[in-house]
Design a protein around this motif. Structure first.
Motif, short mmCIF file in Angstrom:
data_model
loop_
_atom_site.label_atom_id
_atom_site.label_comp_id
_atom_site.label_asym_id
_atom_site.label_seq_id
_atom_site.Cartn_x
_atom_site.Cartn_y
_atom_site.Cartn_z
N ILE A 95 0.85 -1.23 -0.09
CA ILE A 95 -0.16 -0.13 0.12
C ILE A 95 0.89 1.26 -0.14
O ILE A 95 0.66 2.25 -0.73
N GLY A 96 1.93 1.41 0.89
CA GLY A 96 2.79 2.29 0.80
C GLY A 96 3.43 2.77 -0.56
O GLY A 96 3.67 3.75 -0.69
N MET A 97 3.98 1.66 -1.21
CA MET A 97 4.47 1.74 -2.51
C MET A 97 3.65 1.90 -3.68
O MET A 97 4.03 2.94 -4.27
N VAL A 98 2.17 1.72 -3.52
CA VAL A 98 1.28 2.11 -4.34
C VAL A 98 1.06 3.53 -4.33
O VAL A 98 0.83 4.41 -5.19
N ASN A 99 1.06 4.09 -2.87
CA ASN A 99 0.48 5.42 -2.43
C ASN A 99 1.70 6.25 -3.10
O ASN A 99 1.68 7.63 -3.76
N ASN A 100 2.91 5.87 -2.72
CA ASN A 100 3.90 6.49 -3.15
C ASN A 100 4.16 6.94 -4.58
O ASN A 100 4.39 7.93 -5.09
N GLN A 101 3.83 5.69 -5.52
CA GLN A 101 3.84 5.95 -6.90
C GLN A 101 2.94 7.13 -7.36
O GLN A 101 3.09 7.77 -8.11
N LEU A 102 1.54 6.93 -6.76
CA LEU A 102 0.56 7.97 -7.13
C LEU A 102 0.99 9.58 -6.85
O LEU A 102 0.90 10.23 -7.64
N VAL A 103 1.69 9.50 -5.49
CA VAL A 103 1.70 10.84 -5.12
C VAL A 103 3.03 11.34 -5.90
O VAL A 103 3.09 12.73 -6.29
N ALA A 104 4.13 10.41 -6.12
CA ALA A 104 5.04 10.93 -6.78
C ALA A 104 4.89 11.51 -8.34
O ALA A 104 5.26 12.44 -8.66
N MET A 128 10.51 5.06 -18.56
CA MET A 128 10.75 5.51 -17.26
C MET A 128 10.20 5.33 -16.24
O MET A 128 10.76 4.72 -15.11
N ILE A 129 8.79 5.55 -16.21
CA ILE A 129 7.95 5.27 -15.07
C ILE A 129 7.77 3.95 -14.81
O ILE A 129 8.06 3.43 -13.53
N LEU A 130 7.70 2.97 -15.79
CA LEU A 130 7.67 1.59 -15.66
C LEU A 130 8.77 1.12 -15.00
O LEU A 130 8.93 0.11 -13.83
N ILE A 191 0.22 1.96 -14.57
CA ILE A 191 -0.63 2.32 -15.59
C ILE A 191 -1.26 3.71 -15.72
O ILE A 191 -1.21 4.03 -16.79
N SER A 192 -1.76 4.16 -14.33
CA SER A 192 -2.40 5.33 -14.36
C SER A 192 -1.35 6.43 -14.67
O SER A 192 -1.54 7.23 -15.43
N PRO A 193 -0.15 6.46 -14.16
CA PRO A 193 0.86 7.65 -14.52
C PRO A 193 1.17 7.44 -16.08
O PRO A 193 1.44 8.62 -16.66
N MET A 194 1.46 6.49 -16.54
CA MET A 194 1.83 6.08 -17.88
C MET A 194 0.68 6.64 -18.82
O MET A 194 1.10 7.27 -19.74
N ILE A 195 -0.54 6.52 -18.51
CA ILE A 195 -1.58 7.26 -19.34
C ILE A 195 -1.57 8.55 -19.14
O ILE A 195 -1.96 9.34 -20.29
N LYS A 196 -1.61 9.24 -18.00
CA LYS A 196 -1.68 10.61 -17.81
C LYS A 196 -0.41 11.32 -18.44
O LYS A 196 -0.68 12.45 -18.74
N VAL A 197 0.63 10.67 -18.55
CA VAL A 197 1.92 11.35 -19.48
C VAL A 197 1.36 11.62 -20.81
O VAL A 197 1.84 13.00 -21.21
N GLY A 198 0.69 10.70 -21.43
CA GLY A 198 0.12 11.16 -22.74
C GLY A 198 -0.73 12.35 -22.94
O GLY A 198 -0.62 12.99 -23.99
N LYS A 199 -1.24 12.73 -21.55
CA LYS A 199 -2.21 14.00 -21.47
C LYS A 199 -2.00 14.93 -20.91
O LYS A 199 -2.38 16.00 -20.70
N LEU A 200 -0.42 14.84 -20.66
CA LEU A 200 0.27 16.05 -19.92
C LEU A 200 0.38 17.27 -20.74
O LEU A 200 0.71 17.25 -22.17
N ASP A 201 -0.22 18.32 -20.34
CA ASP A 201 -0.03 19.69 -21.04
C ASP A 201 1.28 20.54 -20.69
O ASP A 201 1.41 20.85 -19.69
N ILE A 202 2.21 20.17 -21.62
CA ILE A 202 3.65 20.45 -21.42
C ILE A 202 3.75 21.97 -21.05
O ILE A 202 4.42 22.28 -20.07
N VAL A 203 3.05 22.87 -21.78
CA VAL A 203 3.11 24.30 -21.77
C VAL A 203 2.50 24.72 -20.39
O VAL A 203 3.28 25.33 -19.57
N SER A 204 1.54 24.20 -20.14
CA SER A 204 0.96 24.75 -18.64
C SER A 204 1.73 24.34 -17.61
O SER A 204 2.01 24.90 -16.65
N GLU A 205 2.25 23.04 -17.57
CA GLU A 205 3.02 22.49 -16.73
C GLU A 205 4.41 23.32 -16.28
O GLU A 205 4.82 23.44 -15.30
N ILE A 206 4.96 23.38 -17.26
CA ILE A 206 6.28 24.40 -17.27
C ILE A 206 5.92 25.87 -16.90
O ILE A 206 6.73 26.05 -15.95
N LYS A 207 4.96 26.31 -17.08
CA LYS A 207 4.74 27.72 -16.62
C LYS A 207 4.01 27.66 -15.24
O LYS A 207 4.38 28.68 -14.59
#
Length: 209
Positions: A95-104, A128-130, A191-207
């Motif tokens: 549970i700790g590792m799963v929670n750490n993965q999501l928060v990270a 890299m995430i995998l 899986i969830s972070p890997m999917i969200k990487v594809g939807k990452l808004d690069i410009v807004s995250e950098i700003k």
């Protein structure tokens, strides 16, 4: 009836007692706590005769098989408790590792966006995430294995200290099953972070500050 039952005096001597055997006999009790009887006759018949002869006395008469069965129940209870504690430890660790993965992932959005903008593709970010999840899993197995190697002799010695001789063995099937479940849990979490990487808004995250 039994020639294997441990006398309390012998137990005291085997675990570095505070008092010596001589002191125990002279100051506490000079009567044996256990009398072992060996016989080639029918054990149950001898036991029945002894019980009839000792009626009214506070004496317990047991055979070797009964003593072993009683000890087995005691040992099974201790081992079950240890197994339960180990199982809970593995569950909490997972549970700790799963929670750490999501928060990270949430905390590293900006870092991932910068990596994508200057060097890595989204496919490489997913790899890299995998890889990080697998690395965490392997490190956990490594340290868990080393810790188990250290703790098994300590557990055996602790049981011996209370008069129980037990060869602690690890159930390979159960161990591999638990490791597999933890690996599956970590893989699903990645899986969830890997999917969200594809939807990452690069410009807004950098700003974002």
């Amino acid at each position: 009836i039994t020639n294997t039952f441990l006398d309390i005096v012998n137990i005291l001597e085997s675990i570095n007692p505070v008092i010596s055997k001589e002191t125990y006999i002279s100051q506490i009790d000079n009567k044996p706590t256990v009398i072992s009887i060996a016989t080639e006759d029918d054990v149950n018949l001898i036991k029945h005769r002894l019980m009839e002869a000792m009626v009214g006395n506070k004496v317990s008469i047991i055979s070797v098989s009964e003593m072993l069965e009683t000890q087995k129940k005691d040992i099974d209870g201790v081992i079950s408790m240890v197994q339960l504690m180990m199982g809970l430890s593995i569950v909490f660790a997972a549970i700790g590792m799963v929670n750490n993965q999501l928060v990270a992932f949430i905390q590293r959005k900006k870092e991932l966006a910068v990596l994508y903008s200057i060097a890595l593709s989204k496919a490489q970010l997913r790899i890299m995430i995998l890889a990080e999840s697998i690395g965490t899993f392997l490190l956990g197995c490594l340290f868990g294995g080393l810790l188990g190697t250290i703790l098994v002799p300590i557990l055996e010695r602790s049981l011996y200290a209370i008069g129980i001789v037990y060869d602690v063995t690890i159930d390979a099937t159960a161990l591999l099953s638990m490791i597999g479940l933890v690996f599956i849990a970590l893989s699903i979490t990645a899986i969830s972070p890997m999917i969200k990487v594809g939807k990452l808004d690069i410009v807004s995250e950098i700003k974002y500050e």
